[in-house]
Scaffold this motif. Structure first.
Motif, PDB file in Angstrom:
ATOM      1  N   PRO A   1       0.820  -1.211   0.000  1.00  0.00           N
ATOM      2  CA  PRO A   1       0.000   0.000   0.000  1.00  0.00           C
ATOM      3  C   PRO A   1       0.855   1.263   0.000  1.00  0.00           C
ATOM      4  O   PRO A   1       1.931   1.305   0.614  1.00  0.00           O
ATOM      5  CB  PRO A   1      -0.805  -0.116   1.291  1.00  0.00           C
ATOM      6  CG  PRO A   1       0.089  -0.912   2.200  1.00  0.00           C
ATOM      7  CD  PRO A   1       0.861  -1.866   1.320  1.00  0.00           C
ATOM      8  N   THR A   2       0.398   2.278  -0.690  1.00  0.00           N
ATOM      9  CA  THR A   2       0.984   3.621  -0.626  1.00  0.00           C
ATOM     10  C   THR A   2      -0.160   4.609  -0.429  1.00  0.00           C
ATOM     11  O   THR A   2      -1.265   4.405  -0.942  1.00  0.00           O
ATOM     12  CB  THR A   2       1.764   3.962  -1.908  1.00  0.00           C
ATOM     13  OG1 THR A   2       0.885   3.862  -3.041  1.00  0.00           O
ATOM     14  CG2 THR A   2       2.934   3.013  -2.111  1.00  0.00           C
ATOM     15  N   TYR A   3       0.121   5.681   0.297  1.00  0.00           N
ATOM     16  CA  TYR A   3      -0.922   6.640   0.658  1.00  0.00           C
ATOM     17  C   TYR A   3      -0.499   8.042   0.233  1.00  0.00           C
ATOM     18  O   TYR A   3       0.691   8.396   0.275  1.00  0.00           O
ATOM     19  CB  TYR A   3      -1.182   6.615   2.170  1.00  0.00           C
ATOM     20  CG  TYR A   3      -1.612   5.266   2.695  1.00  0.00           C
ATOM     21  CD1 TYR A   3      -2.952   4.898   2.708  1.00  0.00           C
ATOM     22  CD2 TYR A   3      -0.670   4.349   3.154  1.00  0.00           C
ATOM     23  CE1 TYR A   3      -3.345   3.655   3.183  1.00  0.00           C
ATOM     24  CE2 TYR A   3      -1.055   3.103   3.624  1.00  0.00           C
ATOM     25  CZ  TYR A   3      -2.390   2.770   3.637  1.00  0.00           C
ATOM     26  OH  TYR A   3      -2.770   1.534   4.100  1.00  0.00           O
ATOM     27  N   GLU A   4      -1.482   8.834  -0.171  1.00  0.00           N
ATOM     28  CA  GLU A   4      -1.264  10.225  -0.527  1.00  0.00           C
ATOM     29  C   GLU A   4      -2.313  11.077   0.177  1.00  0.00           C
ATOM     30  O   GLU A   4      -3.480  10.689   0.263  1.00  0.00           O
ATOM     31  CB  GLU A   4      -1.366  10.443  -2.041  1.00  0.00           C
ATOM     32  CG  GLU A   4      -0.287   9.725  -2.842  1.00  0.00           C
ATOM     33  CD  GLU A   4      -0.438   9.957  -4.333  1.00  0.00           C
ATOM     34  OE1 GLU A   4      -1.433  10.643  -4.711  1.00  0.00           O
ATOM     35  OE2 GLU A   4       0.395   9.471  -5.105  1.00  0.00           O
TER      36      GLU A   4
ATOM     37  N   LEU B   1      -5.601   5.819  -1.334  1.00  0.00           N
ATOM     38  CA  LEU B   1      -4.884   4.555  -1.166  1.00  0.00           C
ATOM     39  C   LEU B   1      -4.610   3.972  -2.544  1.00  0.00           C
ATOM     40  O   LEU B   1      -5.528   3.788  -3.347  1.00  0.00           O
ATOM     41  CB  LEU B   1      -5.717   3.563  -0.349  1.00  0.00           C
ATOM     42  CG  LEU B   1      -5.243   2.103  -0.344  1.00  0.00           C
ATOM     43  CD1 LEU B   1      -3.867   1.976   0.283  1.00  0.00           C
ATOM     44  CD2 LEU B   1      -6.254   1.210   0.356  1.00  0.00           C
ATOM     45  N   THR B   2      -3.344   3.716  -2.845  1.00  0.00           N
ATOM     46  CA  THR B   2      -2.959   3.076  -4.099  1.00  0.00           C
ATOM     47  C   THR B   2      -2.202   1.796  -3.792  1.00  0.00           C
ATOM     48  O   THR B   2      -1.560   1.666  -2.741  1.00  0.00           O
ATOM     49  CB  THR B   2      -2.080   4.000  -4.967  1.00  0.00           C
ATOM     50  OG1 THR B   2      -0.882   4.324  -4.241  1.00  0.00           O
ATOM     51  CG2 THR B   2      -2.824   5.275  -5.326  1.00  0.00           C
TER      52      THR B   2
ATOM     53  N   ARG C   1      -5.000   2.887  -8.381  1.00  0.00           N
ATOM     54  CA  ARG C   1      -5.776   3.598  -7.364  1.00  0.00           C
ATOM     55  C   ARG C   1      -6.868   2.686  -6.836  1.00  0.00           C
ATOM     56  O   ARG C   1      -7.666   2.138  -7.599  1.00  0.00           O
ATOM     57  CB  ARG C   1      -6.377   4.855  -7.979  1.00  0.00           C
ATOM     58  CG  ARG C   1      -7.022   5.787  -6.974  1.00  0.00           C
ATOM     59  CD  ARG C   1      -7.362   7.097  -7.631  1.00  0.00           C
ATOM     60  NE  ARG C   1      -7.971   8.031  -6.709  1.00  0.00           N
ATOM     61  CZ  ARG C   1      -8.223   9.295  -7.003  1.00  0.00           C
ATOM     62  NH1 ARG C   1      -7.916   9.757  -8.199  1.00  0.00           N
ATOM     63  NH2 ARG C   1      -8.791  10.085  -6.120  1.00  0.00           N
TER      64      ARG C   1
ATOM     65  N   LEU D   1      -7.555  11.747   0.956  1.00  0.00           N
ATOM     66  CA  LEU D   1      -6.665  10.626   1.275  1.00  0.00           C
ATOM     67  C   LEU D   1      -6.855   9.554   0.218  1.00  0.00           C
ATOM     68  O   LEU D   1      -7.980   9.096  -0.008  1.00  0.00           O
ATOM     69  CB  LEU D   1      -6.974  10.060   2.659  1.00  0.00           C
ATOM     70  CG  LEU D   1      -6.726  10.986   3.852  1.00  0.00           C
ATOM     71  CD1 LEU D   1      -7.099  10.266   5.138  1.00  0.00           C
ATOM     72  CD2 LEU D   1      -5.288  11.453   3.895  1.00  0.00           C
TER      73      LEU D   1
END
Length: 406
Positions: A233-236, A250-251, A374, A248
């Motif tokens: 997981p990666t978050y922006e 989550l990708t 995404r 927010l």
């Protein structure tokens, strides 16, 4: 008539025993943190009543029965029987990849032969033109001592020089092309040596027995585990220009080295690990909860805190302890909170496990590189605070505070 009837029954029996090949392309992939389940779906028409053997070939090598799941549906009364799995061991020279490398090597050899032949022809023409240039220079020198040089002689000399320059330029370009060709030949030779060292390949073939009461349609769903694929997981977090909304996102960074390309598939992203349960345990009041980690033993009397930390617990009946005081109620989420429909939750298990269906059809090549997709986006209404430390930094900073989404 009786012998003919017996022959027809024998023909039907032999037809029922003949394997039925099935094409089953990849339709969806469910990704876990340390593995993936690839699902292929195929269909065909069963020729009649009886038990039929359906064969799906060309599956990745190294599959095992415990890595395989099969579902069948179709004609009412259809029954799924035995499932067999074998490796089609064959020499590497028989594989399509080896034949493609041989064709590429032959094409490179033909290019080299053409370049070398063109280079020899250019060298012969240059030798001829140099001899002609020498004779021309001698003739011009003789004419300059007796009379003026004609226009035709001057044009001939210029034409010889222009042609020699063209040939020299073409020869330099040919040498650069030969250097590139040498690198391509070295790459193909290295790949062939690597495959020769492997000696053989073993793609998997699956045979499924189905029993049908009559002729009809069969749809087969074949799922198998791949341990050379995973996701992280990666978050922006992005603040809108009017500072009223915090997005927010989550990708999922998907990496796979399975050897097969996932083209045009539906992706399912799951945080569950098949070998580990994410269900949160419950305990009765008056119990001491202890847990072990990395060979050390920890102990806590705050049951609620322990439940939130890990799910590998050892419950012991010890002295009665008081239940922890109820925590204060958390403030309600802002009314402006919303979830963007970039991913669909298709499964909510007990505890902390969740699975999301990524919108659209995706392609994931088997290159070992991360590919980001995404999964979910949530909008929150934060509380904005402005702070600065003038003695250390002349800039001012914005801080967004918000409640974590449930």
């Amino acid at each position: 008539m009786r012998p003919i009837w017996c022959l027809s029954v024998l023909t039907v029996s032999l037809a029922a025993q003949r394997p039925l090949p099935m094409e089953a392309p990849i339709q969806r992939v469910r990704l876990h943190p340390d593995e993936a389940w690839v699902t292929r779906v195929g269909s065909l028409r069963l020729p009649g009543e009886g038990t039929h053997r359906v064969v799906v070939a060309g599956l990745p090598p190294g599959l095992r029965l415990e890595d395989l799941q099969v579902r069948a549906q179709g004609t009412p009364g259809l029954r799924l029987g035995d499932v067999g799995l074998v490796s089609e061991v064959r020499q590497v020279q028989e594989t399509p990849e080896w034949k493609a490398l041989e064709s590429e090597r032959e094409m490179l050899r033909e290019r080299r032969d053409g370049m070398e032949a063109q280079g020899e022809a250019n060298q012969q023409e240059l030798t001829y033109l140099k001899g002609l240039q020498a004779a021309y220079d001698k003739e011009i020198s003789a004419r300059l001592t007796t009379t003026t040089t004609g226009t035709s002689a001057v044009e001939l000399g210029k034409g010889i020089q222009v042609r020699m320059a063209e040939l020299l330029t073409a020869d330099r370009k040919r040498r650069r092309d030969l250097e590139k060709l040498t690198k391509e030949e070295a790459r193909v030779d290295a790949e062939m040596r690597k495959r020769t060292g492997e000696q053989r390949t073993a793609p998997t073939r699956v045979t499924v027995e189905v029993t049908a009461p009559k002729e009809g349609r069969l749809e087969l769903e074949l799922s198998y585990r791949q341990r050379q694929a995973h996701w992280k997981p990666t978050y922006e977090a992005r603040l809108s220009e009017d500072r009223s909304r915090l997005d927010l996102v989550l990708t999922a960074a998907v990496v796979q080295r399975t050897g097969e390309a996932w083209d045009g598939v539906r992706l399912e992203i799951s945080n569950a690990r098949p070998s580990l349960s994410l269900a949160v345990p419950t305990y009765r009041e008056g119990e001491t909860v202890a847990w072990e980690k990395e060979g050390r033993r920890y102990r806590s009397t705050e049951v609620g805190t322990v439940q939130a930390m890990t799910n590998s617990f050892v419950v012991e009946s010890r002295a009665q302890i008081a239940a922890p005081a109820p925590s204060p109620q958390r403030p309600a989420a802002p009314a402006a909170a919303a979830v963007e429909a970039t991913g669909t939750t298709i499964q909510e298990a007990s505890g902390l496990a969740a699975t999301f269906l990524v919108d659209g059809i995706k392609d994931v090549p088997s290159d070992g590189e991360p590919h980001r997709f995404r999964v979910l986006a949530t909008s929150l209404a934060p509380t904005i605070t402005l702070f600065t430390t003038p003695r250390l930094d002349p800039k001012a900073f914005l801080m967004a505070r918000f409640e974590t989404p449930q």
